[in-house]
Design a protein around this motif. Structure first.
Motif, PDB file in Angstrom:
ATOM      1  N   MET A   1       0.852  -1.168   0.000  1.00  0.00           N
ATOM      2  CA  MET A   1       0.000   0.000   0.000  1.00  0.00           C
ATOM      3  C   MET A   1       0.897   1.230   0.000  1.00  0.00           C
ATOM      4  N   THR A   2       0.517   2.219  -0.763  1.00  0.00           N
ATOM      5  CA  THR A   2       1.274   3.458  -0.771  1.00  0.00           C
ATOM      6  C   THR A   2       0.638   4.461   0.187  1.00  0.00           C
ATOM      7  N   ALA A   3       1.397   5.476   0.513  1.00  0.00           N
ATOM      8  CA  ALA A   3       0.888   6.517   1.407  1.00  0.00           C
ATOM      9  C   ALA A   3      -0.316   7.217   0.781  1.00  0.00           C
ATOM     10  N   GLY A   4      -0.269   7.446  -0.517  1.00  0.00           N
ATOM     11  CA  GLY A   4      -1.388   8.085  -1.203  1.00  0.00           C
ATOM     12  C   GLY A   4      -2.655   7.256  -1.139  1.00  0.00           C
ATOM     13  N   GLN A   5      -2.514   5.934  -1.284  1.00  0.00           N
ATOM     14  CA  GLN A   5      -3.678   5.059  -1.186  1.00  0.00           C
ATOM     15  C   GLN A   5      -4.272   5.089   0.219  1.00  0.00           C
ATOM     16  N   ALA A   6      -3.429   5.125   1.228  1.00  0.00           N
ATOM     17  CA  ALA A   6      -3.912   5.175   2.607  1.00  0.00           C
ATOM     18  C   ALA A   6      -4.667   6.473   2.870  1.00  0.00           C
ATOM     19  N   VAL A   7      -4.129   7.576   2.398  1.00  0.00           N
ATOM     20  CA  VAL A   7      -4.793   8.873   2.588  1.00  0.00           C
ATOM     21  C   VAL A   7      -6.122   8.898   1.842  1.00  0.00           C
ATOM     22  N   ASP A   8      -6.126   8.396   0.609  1.00  0.00           N
ATOM     23  CA  ASP A   8      -7.371   8.373  -0.174  1.00  0.00           C
ATOM     24  C   ASP A   8      -8.439   7.532   0.516  1.00  0.00           C
ATOM     25  N   ARG A   9      -8.039   6.402   1.063  1.00  0.00           N
ATOM     26  CA  ARG A   9      -8.993   5.525   1.761  1.00  0.00           C
ATOM     27  C   ARG A   9      -9.571   6.224   2.982  1.00  0.00           C
ATOM     28  N   ALA A  10      -8.714   6.824   3.786  1.00  0.00           N
ATOM     29  CA  ALA A  10      -9.188   7.516   4.988  1.00  0.00           C
ATOM     30  C   ALA A  10     -10.079   8.699   4.624  1.00  0.00           C
ATOM     31  N   ASP A  11      -9.685   9.456   3.613  1.00  0.00           N
ATOM     32  CA  ASP A  11     -10.490  10.607   3.194  1.00  0.00           C
ATOM     33  C   ASP A  11     -11.847  10.186   2.657  1.00  0.00           C
ATOM     34  N   GLY A  12     -11.901   9.051   1.982  1.00  0.00           N
ATOM     35  CA  GLY A  12     -13.168   8.558   1.458  1.00  0.00           C
ATOM     36  C   GLY A  12     -14.104   8.094   2.557  1.00  0.00           C
ATOM     37  N   LEU A  13     -13.537   7.542   3.602  1.00  0.00           N
ATOM     38  CA  LEU A  13     -14.351   7.032   4.705  1.00  0.00           C
ATOM     39  C   LEU A  13     -14.676   8.086   5.761  1.00  0.00           C
ATOM     40  N   ARG A  14     -13.767   9.038   5.932  1.00  0.00           N
ATOM     41  CA  ARG A  14     -13.965  10.090   6.926  1.00  0.00           C
ATOM     42  C   ARG A  14     -13.493  11.418   6.325  1.00  0.00           C
ATOM     43  N   ALA A  57       3.506   8.373  -3.528  1.00  0.00           N
ATOM     44  CA  ALA A  57       4.069   7.139  -4.074  1.00  0.00           C
ATOM     45  C   ALA A  57       4.899   6.346  -3.069  1.00  0.00           C
ATOM     46  N   THR A  58       5.112   6.871  -1.877  1.00  0.00           N
ATOM     47  CA  THR A  58       5.933   6.182  -0.880  1.00  0.00           C
ATOM     48  C   THR A  58       5.269   4.880  -0.446  1.00  0.00           C
ATOM     49  N   ALA A  59       6.024   3.794  -0.525  1.00  0.00           N
ATOM     50  CA  ALA A  59       5.513   2.493  -0.062  1.00  0.00           C
ATOM     51  C   ALA A  59       5.557   2.466   1.464  1.00  0.00           C
ATOM     52  N   LEU A  60       4.452   2.094   2.064  1.00  0.00           N
ATOM     53  CA  LEU A  60       4.368   2.028   3.516  1.00  0.00           C
ATOM     54  C   LEU A  60       4.992   0.731   4.026  1.00  0.00           C
ATOM     55  N   THR A  61       5.381   0.719   5.269  1.00  0.00           N
ATOM     56  CA  THR A  61       6.120  -0.399   5.860  1.00  0.00           C
ATOM     57  C   THR A  61       5.279  -1.654   6.052  1.00  0.00           C
TER      58      THR A  61
END
Length: 120
Positions: A1-14, A57-61
Protein backbone atom coordinates in the motif's frame (compact mmCIF):
# COMPACT_ATOMS: atom_id res chain seq x y z
CA UNK A 1 0.00 0.00 0.00
CA UNK A 2 1.27 3.46 -0.77
CA UNK A 3 0.89 6.52 1.41
CA UNK A 4 -1.39 8.08 -1.20
CA UNK A 5 -3.68 5.06 -1.19
CA UNK A 6 -3.91 5.18 2.61
CA UNK A 7 -4.79 8.87 2.59
CA UNK A 8 -7.37 8.37 -0.17
CA UNK A 9 -8.99 5.53 1.76
CA UNK A 10 -9.19 7.52 4.99
CA UNK A 11 -10.49 10.61 3.19
CA UNK A 12 -13.17 8.56 1.46
CA UNK A 13 -14.35 7.03 4.70
CA UNK A 14 -13.96 10.09 6.93
CA UNK A 15 -14.00 13.35 4.95
CA UNK A 16 -11.87 16.08 6.53
CA UNK A 17 -10.21 19.37 5.71
CA UNK A 18 -6.64 18.53 6.75
CA UNK A 19 -3.89 19.04 4.20
CA UNK A 20 -2.69 15.97 2.37
CA UNK A 21 0.91 16.80 3.30
CA UNK A 22 -0.05 16.73 7.00
CA UNK A 23 -1.64 13.28 6.63
CA UNK A 24 1.44 12.02 4.78
CA UNK A 25 3.52 13.29 7.72
CA UNK A 26 1.30 11.39 10.14
CA UNK A 27 1.88 8.20 8.15
CA UNK A 28 5.62 8.82 8.18
CA UNK A 29 5.52 9.21 11.95
CA UNK A 30 3.63 5.91 12.32
CA UNK A 31 6.14 4.11 10.10
CA UNK A 32 8.87 5.69 12.22
CA UNK A 33 7.35 3.97 15.27
CA UNK A 34 6.80 0.61 13.59
CA UNK A 35 10.46 0.15 12.67
CA UNK A 36 12.06 0.40 16.15
CA UNK A 37 9.14 -0.98 18.14
CA UNK A 38 8.12 -3.98 16.03
CA UNK A 39 10.65 -4.80 13.33
CA UNK A 40 14.12 -4.18 14.76
CA UNK A 41 13.58 -6.12 18.03
CA UNK A 42 12.78 -9.17 15.91
CA UNK A 43 15.78 -8.65 13.67
CA UNK A 44 13.60 -7.68 10.70
CA UNK A 45 14.71 -5.04 8.24
CA UNK A 46 12.72 -2.08 6.96
CA UNK A 47 13.69 1.00 5.03
CA UNK A 48 14.82 3.84 7.27
CA UNK A 49 12.67 6.80 6.23
CA UNK A 50 14.14 9.33 8.64
CA UNK A 51 14.88 12.58 6.87
CA UNK A 52 12.84 11.79 3.75
CA UNK A 53 9.45 13.37 3.25
CA UNK A 54 6.65 10.97 2.32
CA UNK A 55 4.88 11.43 -1.01
CA UNK A 56 1.80 9.74 -2.44
CA UNK A 57 4.07 7.14 -4.07
CA UNK A 58 5.93 6.18 -0.88
CA UNK A 59 5.51 2.49 -0.06
CA UNK A 60 4.37 2.03 3.52
CA UNK A 61 6.12 -0.40 5.86
CA UNK A 62 3.22 -2.64 6.87
CA UNK A 63 2.16 -5.14 4.17
CA UNK A 64 -1.21 -6.49 3.12
CA UNK A 65 -3.48 -7.59 4.82
CA UNK A 66 -2.58 -5.51 7.89
CA UNK A 67 -1.89 -2.19 6.17
CA UNK A 68 -5.44 -1.04 5.45
CA UNK A 69 -6.73 -1.34 9.01
CA UNK A 70 -3.59 -0.04 10.70
CA UNK A 71 -3.00 3.05 8.58
CA UNK A 72 -6.70 3.93 8.26
CA UNK A 73 -7.24 3.67 12.02
CA UNK A 74 -4.17 5.83 12.64
CA UNK A 75 -5.35 8.53 10.25
CA UNK A 76 -8.83 8.41 11.81
CA UNK A 77 -7.31 8.81 15.27
CA UNK A 78 -5.24 11.81 14.20
CA UNK A 79 -8.22 13.45 12.51
CA UNK A 80 -10.44 12.86 15.55
CA UNK A 81 -7.78 14.11 17.97
CA UNK A 82 -7.22 17.30 16.03
CA UNK A 83 -10.97 17.85 15.68
CA UNK A 84 -11.33 17.54 19.45
CA UNK A 85 -13.78 14.65 19.04
CA UNK A 86 -12.69 12.64 22.05
CA UNK A 87 -15.37 9.92 21.86
CA UNK A 88 -14.47 9.24 18.21
CA UNK A 89 -10.78 9.43 19.08
CA UNK A 90 -11.22 6.77 21.77
CA UNK A 91 -12.96 4.49 19.25
CA UNK A 92 -10.28 5.11 16.63
CA UNK A 93 -7.46 4.38 19.07
CA UNK A 94 -9.17 1.15 20.10
CA UNK A 95 -9.26 0.12 16.43
CA UNK A 96 -5.65 1.22 16.03
CA UNK A 97 -4.58 -0.78 19.07
CA UNK A 98 -6.29 -3.91 17.73
CA UNK A 99 -4.71 -3.48 14.28
CA UNK A 100 -1.28 -2.88 15.85
CA UNK A 101 -1.66 -6.03 17.97
CA UNK A 102 -2.71 -8.13 14.95
CA UNK A 103 0.34 -7.01 12.99
CA UNK A 104 2.69 -7.47 15.96
CA UNK A 105 1.29 -10.95 16.56
CA UNK A 106 1.80 -11.89 12.92
CA UNK A 107 5.42 -10.73 13.12
CA UNK A 108 5.97 -12.82 16.23
CA UNK A 109 4.50 -15.91 14.55
CA UNK A 110 6.68 -15.40 11.47
CA UNK A 111 9.91 -14.83 13.36
CA UNK A 112 9.54 -17.45 16.10
CA UNK A 113 10.98 -20.88 15.41
CA UNK A 114 8.60 -23.80 15.60
CA UNK A 115 8.67 -25.46 18.99
CA UNK A 116 10.55 -28.72 19.25
CA UNK A 117 8.38 -31.80 19.53
CA UNK A 118 7.80 -32.87 23.11
CA UNK A 119 8.96 -36.33 24.08
CA UNK A 120 8.49 -38.26 27.31
Amino acid sequence: MTAGQAVDRADGLRPNSYARSLKLGWLQRLDGQIRPELLLPLGLQAADTAGTEYTDATALTVPFPYAEELYTAYLFAQIDLNNGEIAKYNQSTALLSAAWRQYADSLMRQSSPAPAPFRF
